[in-house]
Motif scaffolding. Structure first.
Motif, mmCIF file in Angstrom:
data_model
loop_
_atom_site.group_PDB
_atom_site.id
_atom_site.type_symbol
_atom_site.label_atom_id
_atom_site.label_comp_id
_atom_site.label_asym_id
_atom_site.label_seq_id
_atom_site.Cartn_x
_atom_site.Cartn_y
_atom_site.Cartn_z
ATOM 1 N N UNK A 274 0.824 -1.203 0.000
ATOM 2 C CA UNK A 274 0.000 0.000 0.000
ATOM 3 C C UNK A 274 0.863 1.259 0.000
ATOM 4 N N UNK A 275 1.916 1.256 0.781
ATOM 5 C CA UNK A 275 2.783 2.433 0.869
ATOM 6 C C UNK A 275 3.576 2.633 -0.414
ATOM 7 N N UNK A 276 4.052 1.533 -0.988
ATOM 8 C CA UNK A 276 4.908 1.649 -2.156
ATOM 9 C C UNK A 276 4.170 1.880 -3.457
ATOM 10 N N UNK A 277 3.002 1.229 -3.644
ATOM 11 C CA UNK A 277 2.339 1.272 -4.944
ATOM 12 C C UNK A 277 1.015 2.024 -4.950
ATOM 13 N N UNK A 278 0.514 2.382 -3.785
ATOM 14 C CA UNK A 278 -0.698 3.197 -3.723
ATOM 15 C C UNK A 278 -0.337 4.634 -3.333
ATOM 16 N N UNK A 279 0.436 4.763 -2.245
ATOM 17 C CA UNK A 279 0.875 6.094 -1.826
ATOM 18 C C UNK A 279 2.127 6.553 -2.568
ATOM 19 N N UNK A 280 2.781 5.633 -3.282
ATOM 20 C CA UNK A 280 3.990 5.939 -4.075
ATOM 21 C C UNK A 280 5.148 6.465 -3.226
ATOM 22 N N UNK A 281 5.188 6.075 -1.962
ATOM 23 C CA UNK A 281 6.328 6.405 -1.098
ATOM 24 C C UNK A 281 7.270 5.203 -1.092
ATOM 25 N N UNK A 282 7.962 5.017 -2.179
ATOM 26 C CA UNK A 282 8.714 3.780 -2.360
ATOM 27 C C UNK A 282 9.989 3.729 -1.516
ATOM 28 N N UNK A 283 10.556 4.858 -1.184
ATOM 29 C CA UNK A 283 11.691 4.856 -0.269
ATOM 30 C C UNK A 283 11.283 4.385 1.109
ATOM 31 N N UNK A 284 10.164 4.914 1.603
ATOM 32 C CA UNK A 284 9.649 4.512 2.924
ATOM 33 C C UNK A 284 9.201 3.058 2.915
ATOM 34 N N UNK A 285 8.543 2.631 1.826
ATOM 35 C CA UNK A 285 8.110 1.239 1.715
ATOM 36 C C UNK A 285 9.313 0.293 1.678
ATOM 37 N N UNK A 286 10.399 0.711 1.045
ATOM 38 C CA UNK A 286 11.603 -0.119 1.003
ATOM 39 C C UNK A 286 12.186 -0.286 2.403
ATOM 40 N N UNK A 287 12.173 0.781 3.196
ATOM 41 C CA UNK A 287 12.644 0.672 4.581
ATOM 42 C C UNK A 287 11.769 -0.298 5.373
ATOM 43 N N UNK A 288 10.462 -0.262 5.104
ATOM 44 C CA UNK A 288 9.547 -1.191 5.767
ATOM 45 C C UNK A 288 9.842 -2.627 5.365
ATOM 46 N N UNK A 289 10.112 -2.836 4.068
ATOM 47 C CA UNK A 289 10.394 -4.188 3.576
ATOM 48 C C UNK A 289 11.715 -4.719 4.141
ATOM 49 N N UNK A 290 12.735 -3.876 4.214
ATOM 50 C CA UNK A 290 14.014 -4.309 4.770
ATOM 51 C C UNK A 290 13.860 -4.647 6.254
ATOM 52 N N UNK A 291 13.078 -3.849 6.969
ATOM 53 C CA UNK A 291 12.825 -4.139 8.386
ATOM 54 C C UNK A 291 12.113 -5.477 8.552
ATOM 55 N N UNK A 292 11.125 -5.733 7.681
ATOM 56 C CA UNK A 292 10.428 -7.016 7.729
ATOM 57 C C UNK A 292 11.381 -8.161 7.447
ATOM 58 N N UNK A 293 12.289 -7.977 6.473
ATOM 59 C CA UNK A 293 13.271 -9.012 6.152
ATOM 60 C C UNK A 293 14.167 -9.308 7.347
ATOM 61 N N UNK A 294 14.613 -8.261 8.035
ATOM 62 C CA UNK A 294 15.486 -8.448 9.199
ATOM 63 C C UNK A 294 14.739 -9.173 10.315
#
Length: 314
Positions: A274-294
């Motif tokens: 939702x953050x990356x492809x709906x709100x288009x905040x892809x930098x913030x969404x990437x930080x969320x994805x990396x946190x989830x990966x960790x």
């Protein structure tokens, strides 16, 4: 022949000098590259490279529709843990993960013990339990939406049994997350059953017979023989359920779309999309994805360490 004099026939043959070790042929490296390079290339292109690129984006304010892109360092990561929406999704994901790890493991073991028999009937039941695992997530989600709707089959059955006001399984914020956990547990139950069945078939029958002769009852045989030998199966099921639940997105998108209410069932993976492809905040969404990966990598490493140590101790 004079005593003490050796003839040519009596002399020992000369021992040939040892040959120096040959260097490894370049052909062996060619073989390694021939067989290993495709797999390594696929892993680098589709696993490592996206992680590196995503981490790079997470250090920026990247938005494809709002240039320019600027380097912001770790600001996105600091904002994450001040963001109530992300903290809510972390809580939702944790609860869902606990449900999906515990319920399929407990029920899967119980069902596997019942199905550990020979015969066409038990083979058919194994197929029935495993079928949901291979079904499409979207198909499973649509089926359960119809069943758990306010006027669906489950509530109609409850009304027929005398329940005047049955729960809103997917429309009530108090039930929606647990209903989602039940649906995901139902779909993954067959996987746990199959893994436990494979473990049960590896338990030596002679050992169980010897324990029975010594006077051990069914509970004692399960506790002291069967359960310890199912340790590898428990490790596999726990790790797979943990990873599956923590990255769930499809079920949330089709069944609840993160609701009802505000983020009641929104998992981290759902918020990333939702953050990356709906709100288009892809930098913030990437930080969320990396946190989830960790978080997934750390939780998986801890669980593996604990369960593998248990396997050794048993």
């Amino acid at each position: 022949m004079v005593e003490g004099v050796l003839t040519g026939r009596d002399r020992p043959a000369a021992v040939p000098a040892a040959e120096p070790p040959r260097r490894r042929r370049p052909r062996s490296m060619l073989h390694f590259l021939t067989f290993g390079a495709p797999g390594i290339a696929v892993y680098v292109c589709f696993v490592l490279a996206p992680i590196v690129v995503s981490f790079g984006y997470s250090l920026t304010n990247y938005n494809p529709f709002n240039p320019p892109t600027e380097y912001v360092g770790l600001r996105n990561y600091r904002l994450l843990f001040q963001d109530p929406e992300f903290l809510m999704s972390l809580r939702v994901t944790t609860i869902l993960t606990v449900i999906v790890v515990v319920v399929p493991n407990v029920l899967g073991l119980a069902i596997a013990l019942v199905l550990d028999r020979r015969g066409w009937f038990y083979n058919a039941l194994r197929t029935v339990f495993f079928t949901p695992v291979v079904l499409s997530t979207v198909v499973v989600s649509i089926i359960w939406v119809r069943l758990m709707a306010d006027d669906g089959l489950i509530n109609q059955s409850l009304r027929g049994l005398g329940v005047d006001d049955p729960p809103g399984w997917l429309s009530d914020p108090s039930y929606a997350l647990y209903s989602l956990g039940i649906i995901l547990s139902w779909q993954m139950l067959g996987f746990c059953v199959v893994v436990y069945l494979a473990g049960l078939q590896g338990v030596p029958g002679d050992l169980l017979e010897a324990a029975a002769i010594d006077g051990a009852g069914p509970v004692a045989r399960f506790r002291h023989i069967t359960w310890p030998m199912l340790a590898p199966a428990l490790t596999i099921n726990t790790v797979v359920m943990l990873i599956t639940a923590f990255k769930v997105y499809d079920h949330v998108q089709v069944i609840t779309k993160g609701g009802p209410g505000s983020g009641t069932t929104a998992t981290i993976a759902y918020n990333v999309i939702q953050t990356g492809f709906v709100a288009n905040r892809q930098g913030y969404a990437s930080a969320m994805a990396i946190t989830m990966l960790v978080i997934i990598a750390g939780a998986t490493a801890v669980v593996l360490k604990i369960l593998q140590r248990r396997e050794v101790q048993l």
